[in-house]
Design a protein around this motif. Structure first.
Motif, PDB file in Angstrom:
ATOM      1  N   VAL A 122       9.053   4.988  -6.266  1.00 13.80           N
ATOM      2  CA  VAL A 122       9.368   3.831  -5.413  1.00 13.80           C
ATOM      3  C   VAL A 122       8.093   3.038  -5.122  1.00 13.80           C
ATOM      4  O   VAL A 122       8.089   1.804  -5.149  1.00 13.80           O
ATOM      5  N   HIS A 123       6.981   3.754  -4.867  1.00 14.73           N
ATOM      6  CA  HIS A 123       5.700   3.075  -4.590  1.00 14.73           C
ATOM      7  C   HIS A 123       5.299   2.177  -5.752  1.00 14.73           C
ATOM      8  O   HIS A 123       4.876   1.040  -5.571  1.00 14.73           O
ATOM      9  N   ARG A 124       5.440   2.712  -6.966  1.00 18.43           N
ATOM     10  CA  ARG A 124       5.036   1.952  -8.157  1.00 18.43           C
ATOM     11  C   ARG A 124       5.999   0.802  -8.412  1.00 18.43           C
ATOM     12  O   ARG A 124       5.599  -0.284  -8.831  1.00 18.43           O
ATOM     13  N   LEU A 125       7.291   1.057  -8.179  1.00 20.42           N
ATOM     14  CA  LEU A 125       8.303   0.018  -8.377  1.00 20.42           C
ATOM     15  C   LEU A 125       8.008  -1.194  -7.486  1.00 20.42           C
ATOM     16  O   LEU A 125       8.072  -2.340  -7.925  1.00 20.42           O
ATOM     17  N   LEU A 126       7.664  -0.928  -6.235  1.00 20.50           N
ATOM     18  CA  LEU A 126       7.418  -2.016  -5.274  1.00 20.50           C
ATOM     19  C   LEU A 126       6.011  -2.577  -5.369  1.00 20.50           C
ATOM     20  O   LEU A 126       5.692  -3.576  -4.741  1.00 20.50           O
ATOM     21  N   GLU A 127       5.161  -1.888  -6.172  1.00 19.84           N
ATOM     22  CA  GLU A 127       3.743  -2.264  -6.301  1.00 19.84           C
ATOM     23  C   GLU A 127       3.094  -2.384  -4.924  1.00 19.84           C
ATOM     24  O   GLU A 127       2.608  -3.444  -4.517  1.00 19.84           O
ATOM     25  N   LEU A 128       3.111  -1.263  -4.205  1.00 21.56           N
ATOM     26  CA  LEU A 128       2.483  -1.243  -2.883  1.00 21.56           C
ATOM     27  C   LEU A 128       0.989  -1.478  -3.002  1.00 21.56           C
ATOM     28  O   LEU A 128       0.342  -0.948  -3.895  1.00 21.56           O
ATOM     29  N   LYS A 129       0.463  -2.257  -2.097  1.00 20.57           N
ATOM     30  CA  LYS A 129      -0.947  -2.660  -2.153  1.00 20.57           C
ATOM     31  C   LYS A 129      -1.714  -2.033  -0.986  1.00 20.57           C
ATOM     32  O   LYS A 129      -1.118  -1.526  -0.054  1.00 20.57           O
TER      33      LYS A 129
END
Length: 771
Positions: A411-418
């Protein structure tokens, strides 16, 4: 550099710090061996606070001589001074110790051979001359000069911080955060440290604040304590605390007058980033309570409820083909495609996911969740829908990808958390997807679920898949349970039938027995065993032997890759912390001449199985997140860097001063294993973990295994776990807001008595809100 002022009547000892045999990161207490230059290779034991001292440094120590019954003559250090070494041999040892990034033993030898006793003067005053040394180019020279300067600056900060009781690793973190402003922040705004610096909680900041003279009853202290108490409660899974409970917790923590706490809480409630107070239903039922939230959790709860209801209500539809599909024909095509017919409850789940904008699919192991998800994805793709697949962990994402034949990400990678936790995808820039499927949804905490649901485009479908009977998320909230609550607007299907092939599995059968409050069968099965050992310490040793030697010998499994020890607790003789040390010795022992790095109480080696223990948005392509598991593939003493290959096949570098972000993962707590599956799990279940032993804990541990479970411990402890249903709900109000509570969208209140439409035929299906 003197760490504390000279004290009278103390003996003086000079020597080179050869090695640190023990260091307590909390209080700086150190046991070390020093070479006093007496020859014959004799090393002397010194004990005491050697905060910041590094192997290879020459020390002038003041303290007292004494004797230890086991270790003989030793010197207790009261304070010390760092002396730059004067001999070539001392300089070589000093530089080669790993103190200065870019210089290891080989390079130290080359530099001292070239410059002799002038080496340290050259590095200090003319670092550009280092390029004269064979093999040292401008890039490495620049790095060495920068590392030397930083080391000097950190030492100055440490001199000050030792006086207020701060450990080495924390001092380095403070310096990295504030640099030249470090001492000013510590003196004037010590409670900022708890919010700004990872690893510093309120208690450490409070100790520092007292040392720099902040009054015990200072409003600044009380407000910081209130926010700390709320923060601690979120670590325990709560989104808020009832006001009375928070006040009582704060009075106990701070040891101040109740009236002062009440006044400071009122002030905090008026500050933009303080707290929010609101009346909500009591988590335990009964009269409503005044809930006190930290601002981010209040915002997230309101936003998540509102966005779920928006998605359900929107007239937009990104999969219109399923509005009037011929389901008999579609399901017949699907059976031909997959080679198996869906059971009635699975059919209900497929229809729900493809016709409703938000849906939940839940059920235990062996009930066909995976096949149902694959069927949903196949049908969506057949109608040319854009399908996006995600899961909270790398392992779960990999498994979802293998199951569906499509790419899946975390999920973190999908949303591209910064950095800072902001996502590249949100309501203003939604994901380009017609169907978003999220597996292992029981792991979604409130903050991550809010970010995810915000990123789903209007008209797209969101399917959350998970086992609601497992442990709730590590982070705050019980999102999956709240979405399934009676009276909520989200339709759901619960799969309850165990398929025939799964009934042959002792792992699946026993998981369902445990979940029903019945003890597991431990005899006559080929994939589920119990090794009885009543003594906790012996159970820990036996669990290590089973994982490292017996399972690999009998089943041919790799002890590092295929076998996972899952413990109810971190501490104790059968806890994950202690077992990690024993398992490392058994699976990745130290070898002469092979580099390793000691950090705090841990030793890191190539081949070690490790896990990330905090979110770090600055590492890797899209950050590295709490729970990510990997293997150490390289360890460079010269560069002071270690490399980890993660489960997501990404190579991540860690400087040695970042190793507090890593823990060994041969054993881990059951909580940390959520979302992962392993061929074999070994579970120590002992009486020492009595307070932790609950049904959903043991159920979660058993359901992590694909092929094999071995319980090690006492029958009494296993019985306790099976009997004990988790006490008390987490403090959340998401179900209230979803059902029409404040700012949850009261225009669509539901009849709470009629949300689960349950029909039990041969399939045993349970469908909520599917009408």
């Amino acid at each position: 550099m003197s760490v504390t002022p000279h004290a009278p009547n103390l003996a003086v000892l000079e020597g080179v710090l050869e090695r640190i045999t023990y260091a307590n990161e909390e209080n700086g207490y150190t046991v070390a061996r020093v070479d006093t230059g007496r020859g014959a290779g004799d090393l002397l034991t010194v004990v005491g606070s050697l905060l910041g001292a590094q192997p290879g440094e020459s020390l002038r120590m003041e303290g007292r001589w004494g004797s230890h019954s086991q270790y003989g003559k030793q010197f207790t250090v009261e304070n010390y001074t760092t002396i730059l070494p004067a001999t070539i041999q001392g300089i070589r040892r000093y530089l080669g110790s790993g103190l200065i990034k870019g210089i290891g033993p080989v390079m130290a030898d080359r530099i001292t051979t070239h410059f002799g006793v002038d080496t340290l003067d050259i590095i200090e005053r003319e670092p550009k001359r280092l390029v004269e040394v064979p093999g040292l180019g401008p890039k490495r020279t620049k790095m060495i000069a920068a590392a030397w300067e930083e080391q000097k600056a950190i030492k100055e900060v440490m001199v000050f911080l030792q006086g207020v009781g701060v450990s080495t690793s924390i001092a380095v973190r403070i310096y990295k955060k504030y640099e030249d402003a470090s001492i000013s922040v510590v003196k004037n705004q010590p409670y900022r440290l708890a919010a700004d610096v990872w690893g510093i909680g309120f208690l450490t900041a409070d100790k520092i604040a007292q040392a720099v003279g902040i009054p015990h009853d200072s409003p600044e202290r009380v407000k910081a304590g209130l926010q700390y108490a709320l923060s601690q409660s979120t670590d325990q899974g709560h989104c808020f605390l009832p006001e009375e409970r928070l006040i009582a917790d704060a009075v106990k923590l701070l040891q101040v007058d109740t009236g002062l706490v009440i006044d400071c809480l009122a002030e905090l409630a008026g500050e933009p980033e303080g707290v929010v107070r609101e009346k909500v239903p009591s988590p335990e039922g009964g009269e409503p309570v005044t809930a006190v939230y930290l601002v981010p959790f209040h915002r997230a709860e309101i936003a998540l409820a509102a966005q779920v209801r928006r998605l359900l209500r929107t007239p937009d539809e990104r999969m219109p083909a399923f509005a009037d599909v011929d389901w008999d024909k579609a399901l017949k095509w699907l059976a031909g495609r997959t080679g198996a017919k869906l059971a009635p409850e699975q059919e209900a789940a497929v229809r729900l996911a493809l016709t409703r904008k938000v849906a939940v699919l839940t059920g235990g192991p062996g009930c066909g969740k995976s096949f149902t998800v694959r069927s949903i994805v196949e049908l969506a793709r057949a109608k040319k829908a854009k399908v996006v697949l995600a899961a909270p962990t790398g392992r779960a994402a990999k498994r979802l990808s293998e199951l569906t034949g499509a790419e899946a990400s975390t999920v973190h990678r999908l949303l591209e958390l910064k950095p800072g936790g902001d996502a590249a995808y949100d309501r203003d820039r939604p994901l380009d997807a017609d169907l978003v499927v999220v597996d292992e949804a029981s792991m979604l905490d409130l903050l991550l679920a809010n970010k995810l649901v915000k990123a789903v485009a209007p008209g797209a479908h969101l399917l959350l898949v998970g086992d609601v009977d497992q442990l709730p998320s590590v982070g705050a909230g019980e999102v999956l349970r709240d979405l399934l609550a009676d009276g909520g607007p989200v339709p759901a299907v619960r799969l309850t039938t165990i398929f025939r092939q799964a009934q042959q599995s002792g792992v699946v059968t026993n998981a369902h027995r445990i979940n029903s409050g019945v003890p597991p069968l431990t005899q006559g099965l080929s994939d589920f065993f119990l090794f009885v050992e009543d003594e906790t310490e012996d159970a820990g040793v036996l669990a290590v032997d089973v994982a490292a030697r017996r399972i690999p010998a009998k089943f041919g499994l790799n002890p590092r890759r295929d076998v996972q020890v899952l413990a109810p607790m971190h501490r104790g003789p059968a806890g994950a912390g202690h077992l990690n040390g024993l398992l490392q010795q058994a699976i990745t022992p130290g070898r002469p001449g092979v580099p390793e790095k000691r950090f705090g109480g841990r030793v890191f080696r190539v081949g070690d199985k490790v896990t990330q223990i905090r979110n770090n948005y600055d590492k890797g392509e899209n950050g590295v997140f709490n729970g990510t598991v990997g293997v150490v593939t390289a360890l460079d003493l010269d560069e002071q860097r270690l490399t980890v290959l993660t489960d997501e096949d990404e190579e991540i570098g860690y400087d040695f001063d970042e190793l507090d972000e890593l823990a060994h993962a041969y054993a881990m707590t059951i909580h940390r294993s959520q979302g992962s599956e392993y061929p074999a799990v070994v579970i120590p279940v002992t009486k020492s973990a009595w307070m932790m032993l609950q049904r959903n804990l043991l159920y979660t541990a058993v359901t992590r295994a694909k092929k094999l479970v071995v319980l090690v411990g006492s029958r009494q402890a296993i019985g306790q776990a099976v009997r004990t249903v988790s006490a008390g709900r987490r403090c959340t109000a998401l179900d209230y807001r979803l059902g029409g509570g404040p700012e949850g969208g009261s225009s669509e209140k539901n009849d709470r008595s009629n949300r689960w439409e349950t029909s039990r035929g041969s399939s045993g299906t349970a469908v909520k809100g599917a009408g």
